[in-house]
Design a protein around this motif. Structure first.
Motif, PDB file in Angstrom:
ATOM      1  N   ASN A  48       0.813  -1.222   0.000  1.00 17.33           N
ATOM      2  CA  ASN A  48       0.000   0.000   0.000  1.00 17.33           C
ATOM      3  C   ASN A  48       0.844   1.268   0.000  1.00 17.33           C
ATOM      4  N   ILE A  49       1.992   1.216   0.649  1.00 18.16           N
ATOM      5  CA  ILE A  49       2.861   2.410   0.626  1.00 18.16           C
ATOM      6  C   ILE A  49       3.272   2.689  -0.829  1.00 18.16           C
ATOM      7  N   PHE A  50       3.682   1.638  -1.538  1.00 19.98           N
ATOM      8  CA  PHE A  50       4.076   1.812  -2.943  1.00 19.98           C
ATOM      9  C   PHE A  50       2.897   2.350  -3.758  1.00 19.98           C
ATOM     10  N   ILE A 113       9.731 -16.627  -5.490  1.00 18.57           N
ATOM     11  CA  ILE A 113       8.764 -15.567  -5.158  1.00 18.57           C
ATOM     12  C   ILE A 113       7.680 -15.353  -6.195  1.00 18.57           C
ATOM     13  N   LYS A 114       7.643 -16.231  -7.207  1.00 17.85           N
ATOM     14  CA  LYS A 114       6.714 -15.956  -8.313  1.00 17.85           C
ATOM     15  C   LYS A 114       5.242 -15.923  -7.874  1.00 17.85           C
ATOM     16  N   ASP A 118       2.989  -9.795  -2.607  1.00 20.12           N
ATOM     17  CA  ASP A 118       3.339  -8.578  -1.867  1.00 20.12           C
ATOM     18  C   ASP A 118       4.658  -7.963  -2.328  1.00 20.12           C
ATOM     19  N   ARG A 119       4.992  -8.136  -3.614  1.00 24.83           N
ATOM     20  CA  ARG A 119       6.257  -7.573  -4.114  1.00 24.83           C
ATOM     21  C   ARG A 119       5.929  -6.562  -5.212  1.00 24.83           C
ATOM     22  N   PRO A 120       5.577  -5.327  -4.814  1.00 22.34           N
ATOM     23  CA  PRO A 120       5.079  -4.357  -5.797  1.00 22.34           C
ATOM     24  C   PRO A 120       6.029  -4.108  -6.957  1.00 22.34           C
ATOM     25  N   LEU A 121       7.333  -4.241  -6.729  1.00 22.90           N
ATOM     26  CA  LEU A 121       8.278  -3.948  -7.809  1.00 22.90           C
ATOM     27  C   LEU A 121       8.213  -4.975  -8.928  1.00 22.90           C
ATOM     28  N   LEU A 122       7.584  -6.127  -8.631  1.00 23.74           N
ATOM     29  CA  LEU A 122       7.538  -7.185  -9.645  1.00 23.74           C
ATOM     30  C   LEU A 122       6.186  -7.274 -10.338  1.00 23.74           C
ATOM     31  N   ALA A 124       4.782  -6.689 -13.029  1.00 21.41           N
ATOM     32  CA  ALA A 124       5.094  -6.349 -14.413  1.00 21.41           C
ATOM     33  C   ALA A 124       4.538  -7.449 -15.301  1.00 21.41           C
ATOM     34  N   LEU A 125       4.406  -7.174 -16.584  1.00 22.43           N
ATOM     35  CA  LEU A 125       3.900  -8.186 -17.516  1.00 22.43           C
ATOM     36  C   LEU A 125       4.797  -9.412 -17.517  1.00 22.43           C
ATOM     37  N   ASP A 126       6.115  -9.153 -17.444  1.00 20.25           N
ATOM     38  CA  ASP A 126       7.079 -10.243 -17.422  1.00 20.25           C
ATOM     39  C   ASP A 126       7.963 -10.088 -16.181  1.00 20.25           C
ATOM     40  N   PRO A 127       7.504 -10.628 -15.041  1.00 22.97           N
ATOM     41  CA  PRO A 127       8.231 -10.410 -13.779  1.00 22.97           C
ATOM     42  C   PRO A 127       9.663 -10.945 -13.793  1.00 22.97           C
ATOM     43  N   LEU A 128       9.899 -12.044 -14.522  1.00 21.87           N
ATOM     44  CA  LEU A 128      11.273 -12.577 -14.558  1.00 21.87           C
ATOM     45  C   LEU A 128      12.203 -11.593 -15.279  1.00 21.87           C
ATOM     46  N   ALA A 129      11.718 -11.027 -16.378  1.00 21.05           N
ATOM     47  CA  ALA A 129      12.534 -10.044 -17.108  1.00 21.05           C
ATOM     48  C   ALA A 129      12.797  -8.833 -16.216  1.00 21.05           C
TER      49      ALA A 129
END
Ligand code: S3P
Length: 171
Positions: A48-50, A113-114, A118-122, A124-129
């Motif tokens: 939520n902070i993010f 972690i896939k 709770d990992r806002p930075l990931l 993304a459309l392609d989290p591994l990339a």
């Protein structure tokens, strides 16, 4: 080294929190998690902070929490994955602590972690990339900050703890 803090850095999924908790128990030391302190201070989750205030705001709070955490002696500090982005954080952590970098490749960390939500930075459309991109920028920062590099890939929490304890005991 009895009163030095043990500082754990590394990317999300590298095992910092589990290793910190185990080290805290083994050494009867308090464990400080920068993420948990941030959440307590803000009264809301990291996610939520993010979402509500953005990454720059989060990094500001994180810097303050680290300044406070390093005032302790003889504790284990479990750092959020991005603390190395600010050189001042690294300086502060190294003043009173020995820094251990839990190191692994993006492919390994991704498997860990896939499924976490709770990992806002990931988000993304392609989290591994995204992970590969972040890790590429951060790897040199983790390496520069580290007093010791601990391989985290395919190793148990126990094995990592043993290695850290052996270094800590003999330093
Ligand atoms: C972050 C890692 C997270 C948390 C936040 C940002 C990062 O901590 O601080 O989501 O920038 O890598 P963990 O490494 O404990 O998951």
């Amino acid at each position: 080294m009895e009163n030095a803090n043990i500082v754990l850095i590394g990317f999300m999924g590298s095992g910092k929190s589990s290793v910190s908790n185990k080290l805290g128990k083994a050494l009867k030391k308090d464990v400080i998690s920068t993420d948990r302190l941030i959440e307590a201070k803000e009264g809301r989750s990291i996610e939520n902070i993010f979402k509500e205030a953005g990454e720059a705001y989060f990094r500001g709070v994180e810097g303050g929490v680290i300044r406070e955490a390093v005032k302790n002696k003889g504790v284990v500090i479990d750092c959020g994955g991005g603390v190395v982005l600010n050189p001042q954080n690294v300086k502060n952590l190294k003043k009173t602590g020995v820094v251990f970098y839990l190191c692994a490749r993006a492919e390994f960390l991704y498997e860990k972690i896939k499924d976490a939500k709770d990992r806002p930075l990931l988000e993304a459309l392609d989290p591994l990339a995204r992970m590969k991109e972040l890790l590429q920028t951060r790897s040199p920062l983790y390496e520069q900050a580290a007093d010791y590099v601990i391989q985290s890939e395919n190793r148990t929490i126990d094995q990592m703890c043993q290695e850290i304890l052996a270094i800590y005991d003999h330093a």
